[in-house]
Write a protein that holds these residues in place. Structure first.
Motif, PDB file in Angstrom:
ATOM      1  N   GLN A  17      52.645  34.257   2.532  1.00 42.28           N
ATOM      2  CA  GLN A  17      53.813  35.217   2.678  1.00 42.28           C
ATOM      3  C   GLN A  17      54.093  35.742   1.322  1.00 42.28           C
ATOM      4  OE1 GLN A  17      56.137  34.244   6.339  1.00 42.28           O
ATOM      5  NE2 GLN A  17      56.216  32.180   5.027  1.00 42.28           N
ATOM      6  N   ILE A  18      53.409  35.456   0.109  1.00 41.96           N
ATOM      7  CA  ILE A  18      53.437  36.245  -1.044  1.00 41.96           C
ATOM      8  C   ILE A  18      52.977  37.804  -0.783  1.00 41.96           C
ATOM      9  CG2 ILE A  18      52.491  36.177  -3.396  1.00 41.96           C
ATOM     10  CD1 ILE A  18      52.410  33.207  -3.385  1.00 41.96           C
ATOM     11  N   LEU A  19      52.127  37.806   0.055  1.00 41.59           N
ATOM     12  CA  LEU A  19      51.580  39.202   0.508  1.00 41.59           C
ATOM     13  C   LEU A  19      52.695  40.220   0.765  1.00 41.59           C
ATOM     14  CD1 LEU A  19      48.288  38.503   2.441  1.00 41.59           C
ATOM     15  CD2 LEU A  19      48.242  39.803   0.430  1.00 41.59           C
ATOM     16  N   LEU A  20      53.919  39.531   1.288  1.00 39.02           N
ATOM     17  CA  LEU A  20      55.042  40.408   1.439  1.00 39.02           C
ATOM     18  C   LEU A  20      55.487  41.234   0.226  1.00 39.02           C
ATOM     19  CD1 LEU A  20      56.986  37.858   3.694  1.00 39.02           C
ATOM     20  CD2 LEU A  20      56.057  40.014   4.697  1.00 39.02           C
ATOM     21  N   LYS A  21      54.805  41.109  -0.944  1.00 40.88           N
ATOM     22  CA  LYS A  21      55.277  41.881  -2.099  1.00 40.88           C
ATOM     23  C   LYS A  21      54.164  42.873  -2.258  1.00 40.88           C
ATOM     24  CE  LYS A  21      57.499  37.952  -4.430  1.00 40.88           C
ATOM     25  NZ  LYS A  21      57.635  37.239  -5.958  1.00 40.88           N
ATOM     26  N   ALA A  22      53.246  43.014  -1.198  1.00 42.81           N
ATOM     27  CA  ALA A  22      52.444  44.043  -1.700  1.00 42.81           C
ATOM     28  C   ALA A  22      53.058  45.467  -1.608  1.00 42.81           C
ATOM     29  CB  ALA A  22      51.137  43.965  -0.844  1.00 42.81           C
ATOM     30  N   SER A  23      52.550  46.312  -2.138  1.00 43.77           N
ATOM     31  CA  SER A  23      53.416  47.721  -2.080  1.00 43.77           C
ATOM     32  C   SER A  23      53.098  48.617  -0.766  1.00 43.77           C
ATOM     33  CB  SER A  23      53.096  48.574  -3.281  1.00 43.77           C
ATOM     34  OG  SER A  23      51.726  48.240  -3.536  1.00 43.77           O
ATOM     35  N   SER A  24      51.562  48.125  -0.240  1.00 41.62           N
ATOM     36  CA  SER A  24      51.310  48.979   1.133  1.00 41.62           C
ATOM     37  C   SER A  24      50.321  48.046   1.649  1.00 41.62           C
ATOM     38  CB  SER A  24      50.469  50.239   0.516  1.00 41.62           C
ATOM     39  OG  SER A  24      49.250  49.942   0.039  1.00 41.62           O
ATOM     40  N   LYS A  25      50.032  48.444   2.977  1.00 41.00           N
ATOM     41  CA  LYS A  25      49.070  47.888   3.877  1.00 41.00           C
ATOM     42  C   LYS A  25      47.868  48.010   3.018  1.00 41.00           C
ATOM     43  CE  LYS A  25      51.431  48.530   8.214  1.00 41.00           C
ATOM     44  NZ  LYS A  25      51.532  49.272   9.408  1.00 41.00           N
ATOM     45  N   ILE A  46      42.189  36.598  -9.543  1.00 42.52           N
ATOM     46  CA  ILE A  46      43.463  36.066  -9.736  1.00 42.52           C
ATOM     47  C   ILE A  46      44.441  36.883 -10.695  1.00 42.52           C
ATOM     48  CG2 ILE A  46      44.819  34.260 -10.655  1.00 42.52           C
ATOM     49  CD1 ILE A  46      42.541  32.251  -9.656  1.00 42.52           C
ATOM     50  N   ASP A  47      43.603  37.341 -11.863  1.00 41.49           N
ATOM     51  CA  ASP A  47      44.561  38.195 -12.763  1.00 41.49           C
ATOM     52  C   ASP A  47      44.795  39.618 -12.021  1.00 41.49           C
ATOM     53  OD1 ASP A  47      42.371  37.257 -15.615  1.00 41.49           O
ATOM     54  OD2 ASP A  47      44.197  36.250 -14.636  1.00 41.49           O
ATOM     55  N   SER A  48      43.941  40.146 -11.618  1.00 42.16           N
ATOM     56  CA  SER A  48      44.389  41.410 -10.910  1.00 42.16           C
ATOM     57  C   SER A  48      45.454  41.419  -9.759  1.00 42.16           C
ATOM     58  CB  SER A  48      43.142  42.407 -10.200  1.00 42.16           C
ATOM     59  OG  SER A  48      42.576  41.504  -9.231  1.00 42.16           O
ATOM     60  N   THR A  49      45.447  40.232  -8.983  1.00 45.08           N
ATOM     61  CA  THR A  49      46.392  39.991  -7.989  1.00 45.08           C
ATOM     62  C   THR A  49      47.654  39.739  -8.710  1.00 45.08           C
ATOM     63  OG1 THR A  49      44.797  39.003  -6.639  1.00 45.08           O
ATOM     64  CG2 THR A  49      47.008  38.641  -6.210  1.00 45.08           C
ATOM     65  N   CYS A  50      47.620  38.936  -9.899  1.00 47.40           N
ATOM     66  CA  CYS A  50      48.855  39.228 -10.599  1.00 47.40           C
ATOM     67  C   CYS A  50      49.446  40.383 -10.862  1.00 47.40           C
ATOM     68  CB  CYS A  50      48.407  38.161 -12.079  1.00 47.40           C
ATOM     69  SG  CYS A  50      49.434  36.728 -12.495  1.00 47.40           S
ATOM     70  N   SER A  51      48.887  41.188 -11.500  1.00 44.16           N
ATOM     71  CA  SER A  51      49.500  42.398 -11.808  1.00 44.16           C
ATOM     72  C   SER A  51      49.779  43.408 -10.652  1.00 44.16           C
ATOM     73  CB  SER A  51      48.677  43.336 -12.889  1.00 44.16           C
ATOM     74  OG  SER A  51      47.203  43.215 -12.244  1.00 44.16           O
ATOM     75  N   ASN A  52      48.809  43.212  -9.654  1.00 45.39           N
ATOM     76  CA  ASN A  52      49.306  44.326  -8.407  1.00 45.39           C
ATOM     77  C   ASN A  52      50.320  43.918  -7.679  1.00 45.39           C
ATOM     78  OD1 ASN A  52      47.022  45.805  -8.916  1.00 45.39           O
ATOM     79  ND2 ASN A  52      45.515  44.699  -7.114  1.00 45.39           N
ATOM     80  N   LEU A  53      50.739  42.446  -7.753  1.00 47.84           N
ATOM     81  CA  LEU A  53      51.623  42.035  -6.461  1.00 47.84           C
ATOM     82  C   LEU A  53      52.876  41.649  -7.760  1.00 47.84           C
ATOM     83  CD1 LEU A  53      50.040  42.273  -4.446  1.00 47.84           C
ATOM     84  CD2 LEU A  53      50.431  40.094  -3.828  1.00 47.84           C
ATOM     85  N   ALA A  60      49.531  33.785  -7.600  1.00 42.10           N
ATOM     86  CA  ALA A  60      48.279  34.535  -7.425  1.00 42.10           C
ATOM     87  C   ALA A  60      47.300  33.716  -7.009  1.00 42.10           C
ATOM     88  CB  ALA A  60      48.330  35.401  -8.465  1.00 42.10           C
ATOM     89  N   ALA A  61      47.120  32.549  -7.822  1.00 38.62           N
ATOM     90  CA  ALA A  61      45.669  31.755  -7.649  1.00 38.62           C
ATOM     91  C   ALA A  61      46.127  31.277  -5.998  1.00 38.62           C
ATOM     92  CB  ALA A  61      45.964  30.439  -8.448  1.00 38.62           C
ATOM     93  N   GLN A  62      47.188  30.788  -5.690  1.00 39.17           N
ATOM     94  CA  GLN A  62      47.605  29.941  -4.497  1.00 39.17           C
ATOM     95  C   GLN A  62      47.246  31.027  -3.452  1.00 39.17           C
ATOM     96  OE1 GLN A  62      51.859  28.848  -4.695  1.00 39.17           O
ATOM     97  NE2 GLN A  62      51.305  26.713  -5.168  1.00 39.17           N
ATOM     98  N   LEU A  63      47.627  32.379  -3.522  1.00 36.70           N
ATOM     99  CA  LEU A  63      47.580  33.470  -2.527  1.00 36.70           C
ATOM    100  C   LEU A  63      46.104  33.628  -2.152  1.00 36.70           C
ATOM    101  CD1 LEU A  63      48.407  35.525  -0.674  1.00 36.70           C
ATOM    102  CD2 LEU A  63      48.653  37.340  -2.466  1.00 36.70           C
ATOM    103  N   VAL A  64      45.175  33.899  -3.476  1.00 40.20           N
ATOM    104  CA  VAL A  64      43.618  34.108  -3.380  1.00 40.20           C
ATOM    105  C   VAL A  64      43.070  33.087  -2.645  1.00 40.20           C
ATOM    106  CG1 VAL A  64      41.768  34.472  -4.794  1.00 40.20           C
ATOM    107  CG2 VAL A  64      43.703  35.729  -5.323  1.00 40.20           C
ATOM    108  N   SER A  65      43.438  31.718  -3.077  1.00 41.66           N
ATOM    109  CA  SER A  65      42.816  30.574  -2.368  1.00 41.66           C
ATOM    110  C   SER A  65      43.158  30.483  -1.097  1.00 41.66           C
ATOM    111  CB  SER A  65      43.286  29.439  -3.175  1.00 41.66           C
ATOM    112  OG  SER A  65      42.849  28.328  -2.466  1.00 41.66           O
TER     113      SER A  65
END
Lengths: 201, 102
Positions: A17-25, A46-53, A60-65
């Motif tokens: 549900q951390i994906l809800l922070k994504a700026s777009s589909k 993980i690093d890129s996810t950190c900054s994107n979201l 980020a690590a939990q989400l990616v995993s």
């Protein structure tokens, strides 16, 4: 790797549900693809996810995993319909996100399945071949002759799983005479016949 | 030691032809080219893996027995996907066609 086969846990669904922070589909779509393809614990991702979201690196690590596990689990079980995928999610999961993820996964599941199959363990893989026909005009044992001979170069890639991102490709160069070539053709013809027989079963 | 006139002949030929041999990549390859003396193959079907529980994935395994110039016999084993196999087959048919005309 038993983790690939295990069902996705409650904790992992919560992390999704951390994906809800994504700026777009599209950001979600991109992340699904990268998480499927990435090897476990890819720090770059993980690093890129950190900054994107704009989340902590732990989130980020939990989400990616979790996303890696979800997508891999679906491919492992061969799920291919919306119903099958939707039923994996817990009751209280965010509805729109669930629908979006299901849609994205359905779009990618065939490609992912092919990717999984082409990267499964195997003997070294033939990746390329080159050949040339020469006429041998003489050798150390025979002064003059005109023997046609084939020079064949096979490019073989060692097991991708062992080499990570830097596959080792070795070139094997061999010579074949007409007799060997005919034997090879005979064998290849039989393989082709067997393949047709298997395909028709 | 070779007789003087032999050395002169060798030197003369080398000056004329030597460059083309030493500069071509093939020269390096020639020294390490083995002869295929036997071919073994197997058509397999993967039915399950750690990434896909249920599979029907055909593949071809091949082992080439190669006699190295040194006299040593080496086995080279590799796998091909079906598209790779079809490509492989096509190349061999082309080779055979060329051999016929030569």
């Amino acid at each position: 790797d038993r983790v690939k086969m295990a069902a996705v846990t409650e904790e992992q669904f919560a992390a999704l549900q951390i994906l809800l922070k994504a700026s777009s589909k599209d950001v979600v779509r991109q992340l699904c693809q990268e998480c499927f393809s990435s090897s476990r614990g890819s720090s770059k991702l993980i690093d890129s996810t950190c900054s994107n979201l704009s989340v902590t690196s732990e989130e980020a690590a939990q989400l990616v995993s979790s996303l890696h596990n979800l997508t891999r689990h679906i491919v492992y079980r061969g799920l291919s319909s919306a119903e099958e995928i939707l039923s994996l999610f817990p009751e209280n999961f965010h509805q729109s996100l669930k629908n979006l993820l299901t849609k994205i996964i359905l779009e990618n599941v065939s490609v992912w399945r092919s990717e999984a199959q082409s990267s499964q363990i195997s003997l070294p893989q033939l990746v390329d071949m080159d050949w040339r026909v020469d006429i041998k005009t003489s050798s150390d044992s025979i002064g003059r002759m005109a023997v046609p001979t084939c020079l064949l170069q096979l490019k073989i890639q060692e097991d991708a799983a062992l080499c990570g991102d830097n596959p080792v490709i070795s070139a094997v160069t061999v010579e074949l005479n007409k007799e060997t070539l005919d034997t090879m053709l005979d064998g290849l013809g039989r393989i082709r016949d067997q393949l047709s027989a298997v395909a028709n079963k | 030691m070779l007789p003087k006139h032999a050395v002169q002949v060798i030197r003369h030929i080398w000056n004329e032809q030597g460059k083309s041999i030493s500069m071509s990549e093939d020269a390096r390859n020639m020294a390490t080219v083995g002869q295929i003396i036997d071919i073994q193959w197997k058509l397999g079907m993967a039915v399950s893996s750690d990434s896909c529980r249920s599979l029907k994935y055909p593949y071809v395994t091949m082992t080439l027995k190669v006699a190295e110039p040194s006299g040593q016999i080496k086995n080279k084993s590799f796998e091909m996907t079906i598209p790779q196999f079809q490509d492989f087959f096509r190349h061999f048919k082309e080779m055979a066609a060329v051999l016929e005309t030569v």
